[in-house]
Motif scaffolding. Structure first.
Motif, PDB file in Angstrom:
ATOM      1  N   LYS A  32     -28.382  42.385 -19.349  1.00 30.10           N
ATOM      2  CA  LYS A  32     -27.664  41.248 -19.916  1.00 30.10           C
ATOM      3  C   LYS A  32     -26.568  40.693 -19.017  1.00 30.10           C
ATOM      4  N   CYS A  34     -23.729  42.211 -18.645  1.00 29.87           N
ATOM      5  CA  CYS A  34     -22.530  42.464 -19.451  1.00 29.87           C
ATOM      6  C   CYS A  34     -21.515  43.372 -18.753  1.00 29.87           C
ATOM      7  N   ARG A  52     -16.337  41.252 -25.528  1.00 29.63           N
ATOM      8  CA  ARG A  52     -17.279  41.021 -26.629  1.00 29.63           C
ATOM      9  C   ARG A  52     -16.582  40.274 -27.750  1.00 29.63           C
ATOM     10  N   TYR A  57     -21.219  38.315 -26.322  1.00 24.30           N
ATOM     11  CA  TYR A  57     -20.307  38.395 -25.187  1.00 24.30           C
ATOM     12  C   TYR A  57     -19.623  37.049 -24.974  1.00 24.30           C
ATOM     13  N   THR A  60     -21.175  36.324 -19.508  1.00 22.20           N
ATOM     14  CA  THR A  60     -21.923  37.341 -18.777  1.00 22.20           C
ATOM     15  C   THR A  60     -21.982  36.896 -17.317  1.00 22.20           C
TER      16      THR A  60
END
Length: 114
Positions: A32, A34, A52, A57, A60
């Motif tokens: 992702k 992330c 988050r 999120y 990213t």
């Protein structure tokens, strides 16, 4: 900005404070985008987590991101259980360890490789 190697050498001095850290991106979450990791040389990498929200999120990063990053956020050292270590390894972490230095990022600036 402080060098990632300097911060990783003695993270307890900066625990729970807002820091700006600079370093080369060594790994990025391959699922992702992330998180990313900053290379620290001999010490363990610093994992940079994107913030988050209830909906996912805030932002990213591209899974192919490479270059020098300057990150601002809250520094902490955390203990990771085995499930989290396995999850990070599945995401592409080069070596998910039981203890790591993390930054909960509020901003990331990247100078990409040419």
């Amino acid at each position: 900005a402080r060098a990632a190697a300097e911060v990783a050498a003695k993270p307890s001095r900066l625990a729970d404070t807002t820091v700006t850290v600079q370093g080369r991106i060594s790994t990025v979450c391959q699922k992702k985008g992330c998180w990313l990791a900053l290379d620290t040389g001999r010490a363990m990498p610093i994992r940079v987590l994107v913030p988050r929200t209830d909906d996912g999120y805030e932002f990213t990063v591209p899974t192919t991101l490479a270059g020098e990053a300057t990150v601002t956020g809250t520094l902490r050292t955390v203990e990771l259980d085995s499930a989290t270590q396995n999850h990070l390894a599945e995401d592409g972490a080069s070596s998910a360890r039981a203890r790591e230095v993390q930054i909960a990022a509020t901003g990331i600036r990247v100078v990409p490789d040419a």
